[in-house]
Design a protein around this motif. Sequence first.
Motif, PDB file in Angstrom:
ATOM      1  N   HIS A   1      39.625  48.761  40.822  1.00 53.74           N
ATOM      2  CA  HIS A   1      39.903  49.851  41.738  1.00 53.74           C
ATOM      3  C   HIS A   1      39.821  49.383  43.342  1.00 53.74           C
ATOM      4  O   HIS A   1      40.299  50.045  44.205  1.00 53.74           O
ATOM      5  N   VAL A   2      39.341  48.238  43.455  1.00 52.33           N
ATOM      6  CA  VAL A   2      39.331  47.737  45.014  1.00 52.33           C
ATOM      7  C   VAL A   2      40.672  47.604  45.364  1.00 52.33           C
ATOM      8  O   VAL A   2      41.450  46.772  44.915  1.00 52.33           O
ATOM      9  N   ASP A   3      41.001  48.174  46.640  1.00 47.87           N
ATOM     10  CA  ASP A   3      42.226  48.054  47.176  1.00 47.87           C
ATOM     11  C   ASP A   3      42.186  46.887  48.445  1.00 47.87           C
ATOM     12  O   ASP A   3      41.589  46.725  49.087  1.00 47.87           O
ATOM     13  N   MET A   4      43.013  45.921  47.968  1.00 41.37           N
ATOM     14  CA  MET A   4      43.016  44.703  48.834  1.00 41.37           C
ATOM     15  C   MET A   4      43.369  44.690  50.233  1.00 41.37           C
ATOM     16  O   MET A   4      43.250  43.997  50.955  1.00 41.37           O
ATOM     17  N   GLU A   5      44.240  45.849  50.113  1.00 44.54           N
ATOM     18  CA  GLU A   5      44.822  45.996  51.528  1.00 44.54           C
ATOM     19  C   GLU A   5      43.878  46.534  52.634  1.00 44.54           C
ATOM     20  O   GLU A   5      44.078  46.624  53.785  1.00 44.54           O
ATOM     21  N   PHE A   6      43.025  47.234  52.107  1.00 44.31           N
ATOM     22  CA  PHE A   6      42.121  48.086  52.937  1.00 44.31           C
ATOM     23  C   PHE A   6      40.831  47.178  53.487  1.00 44.31           C
ATOM     24  O   PHE A   6      40.353  46.444  52.509  1.00 44.31           O
TER      25      PHE A   6
END
Length: 932
Positions: free
Chosen positions: A281-286
């Motif tokens: 679920h973790v967005d690497m971009e954010f």
Amino acid sequence: MSELAKAYEPQSVEEKWYAQWESAGCFRGVLPEGAASAASGGATSSDTGATAGCPHSIVIPPPNVTGVLHMGHILNNTIQDILTRRARQQGKAAIWVPGTDHAGIATQTRVEKKLRKEGKTKWDLGREGFIEEAKKWRDEHGGIILKQLRKLGASCDWDRTVHTLDEDYSRAVLAAFVELYQKGHIYRGKRMVNWCPKSLTALSDEEVIMKPQKGFLFKMKYEIAERPGEFVEISTTRPETLMGDTAVAINPNDERYKHLHGLHVIRPFPEAKIPFVLDEHVDMEFGTGVLKVTPAHDRADFEIGQRHNLEVIDILTPDGKVNCPAVEDLHGKDRFEARKLAAIKLEEMGLLVEREKYENNVGFSERADVPIEPRLSDQWWMKYPKIEEAKEVVRDGRIKFYPERWSKTYLHWLENIQDWCISRQLWWGHRIPVWYKKGLDRNELTDADLKDPSKVHVSVNGPADPDNWEQEDDVLDTWASSWLWPFGVFGWAADGDESKKAKALAELEFWYPTQALATGPDIIFFWVARMIMAGLEFMDEVPFKNVIFNGIIRDAQGRKMSKSLGNSPDPLDLIEKFGADGLRLGMLMIAPKGADILFSEDRVQLGRNFCNKLWNACRFRLMQEGEPGATTEAPAQRGSLETITARLESAKFDADDHAILAKLLQALSDYEASFESYEFNRTTDTLYNFFWNDFCDWYVEVSKSKADSEELRGNCLAIQDLCLRSVIQMLHPITPFITEELWSTFGYGDGFIHETKIPTSDELKAALAGVGVTLDQAAIVEVEKLQDFVNQARGLKAQYSLAAKNDVTFFLVADEADRVVVDSHKEKLRKLSKAGAIENRDDVQNMPAAVSQLGTIYLDLAGSVDVEAEIAKIEKELAGLDKAIKGTEAQLSNEKFVSNAPAEVIEARKETLANNKAKAEELRKLKAGLGG
RNA sequence: GGACGGUUAGCUCAGUUGGCUAGAGCGCCUCGUUUACACCGAGGAUGUCACAGGUUCGAGUCCUGUACCGUCUACCA
């Protein structure tokens, strides 16, 4: 002969008629004799609707009982009233059921506020006492809105007024709950809910509205437990929840953090070692790609927690204060205060890396207008019944949406539907009909316990031995009562003696399903979709056949109407100023199909003006009658359709007579079509054009020329009567008051206007044929030519500033055929163009001229012509004409056009070309004559 | 991020399976109390139908893309 006031004065007329309608029981929806059995025959076609006794029912979207009328209500209820009144005119059994909604949170909030002013809380009164107080408050302040609707002219069956907390209705609500519970659609469970820290209750997803909020994105750093001195950076908007963090999450594919897999970080306060977890679920971009996980206070975090078996630490109280004694300086602080303090605290510890301004969407409680708090709690949930069927009935047209596009929104929601949280931690509402055996710990109930009747009892009437049980404290979401509205109002699940049950059954059989629902698109999910599911579930039939979505009223600048902006006019003021009819008509005229509606007062003026125009046209009709030699029938005899048509003398019809009646038939037929498709802007458009342009501006003016002729007057007045009577009938659903007043003044029928069936266009046509009047469609073309003649003549005069002069002479140069036409209408042409004379000539030189469809008209200026202006005018007209001619010629010489286009299109094109060419030729001659 | 809608006269909007020299109301300008109505009548001015392509004999209308506006929806901390 009656004398009408010079201008229409709505106030007294409206009051008078509403009182009469009510006392005569005009609005009552009564089951026709033997209706129930007839309706159960099943094949009654209520769509064609012509059958007498055919049911036409509408249920009002129940407003908040304590609400007041706003512009949105005006539009919405006007539409319902129009449909209901039209149905009555069609001879249907029509009913419009009014009612109000208890509005759980809104009302409870207001009562609590009142108590606070008195220095009390609801706890001082206790549950029973509080409900008594709320009822008192409701009865004092409630129902104002229904009184206001009467001012608008709403023809609700007031005797049936239903309130969602009425005994019978409440019973239906509980019965529905019990039934769904027994079918396994309702369950109790601990889940993340939208918690309102102000109202202290859970909310459904639909009651949460997202708002952009300015705040900060804090970047902080947590030390890696296994590697002292090494940190990871984490972004958050809510540092005050970090006490509830039980992990930090990274994306398993994130190369930057692979070396941290399996390690821990130090949560700064209260200090603890918490693990890294790997979650897609973790967005690497954010942000930094590292997410703090607070399972107790964030939906997504909760799910991550579930996936990784994380501890859930609740660090907030229900009213949104920090509950964490281990961190003294934050404990007991409000969540927003704590946010600032937590940031300061981090800064002091040297762990705050950055604080940047940030805007993100935050869920707000729709009612209390405070940010909601995701919170884990025990609630009652509903798995919606009949989801697939609900989609199907809209797809296959058993329910039609107007405009149709809203069905996409509807279907999209149903595709992604989530279980409905139906419990509310309130007192004002329907208390959930569930009882727990005394001594049971409700927080420890297992699924098995919930199914064990010795531990949990679910029924409408409660357990037989109430002393051994405790009822559930929660009440139902208000929408979990109003979703039953279309059948609940007719006594569904009635209890009591047999006759009461039988009556409810018969009512339901006759009135259900309702014909149409008029509402705003903003409550498709809240209400429309849920009603459809409820109808299918409990009645096995859709709740309504048509859903009409009216637009949202905005102010002239396009802003939403709101109290704080002060841009929401009080409808009662508008009624006072312009009359209810004017307001209704004005609203309808500007109501496009389902888009936003920009409101400003001058729209209502339009409606008022129209009423006045109608009033004066009728007044003029009466004045004509007073002239010597006029028909002298008493009003009561003037009016029925038979009486009027009997007075027509078809032998005396001229082109204008044919044309106005042909247009009347056309208007009636357009009017009917506009109702079929619920295009009310078309309805008003049709009426406006026919009445104002065709009837008043032309036919009445033409009539003035006939007034002097004893031979022609009778027929002409009969035609006026027919037009006025029809217009009044067509207008009645829209402007009920003025039309009722005029109806009785003219004696167009024996009783109230709605008691006389409105003829369909076909019936009217047949009635005319019955007295030997068959309409000559060619007359319409002839009249158009006459109108063109008058327009050209008037234009000529205006050009020379002689518009007001009525003794000018026109010379007409025309071919034989046109001359004959002009001669046969000469007197009215002279009057309408305000000329002293129209004389035929073979040739005219040196005069300003205009080319009409009935020849070239010259204005006798006794030689003083402004040659240059005249030439300029002609050139301008020629330019436009030449452009058109060129275009049409190109088209007609295009072989592909000639071979592909339909014959009638080609014919029409040829005719246009010929006409234009003739006119251009004429103009060129004129120009040459002027030396140009 | 997704979905839907909108973009036509100064303003608010019509324009129904493609077929008029693109309409209405308001506002604006000129004139006017003639047998209803000044809450009225007569006349007038005003448009690259958002932009760019495409389909077609023909596009405001159908298709594709772009721009801007709006609404709903979504767990990006």
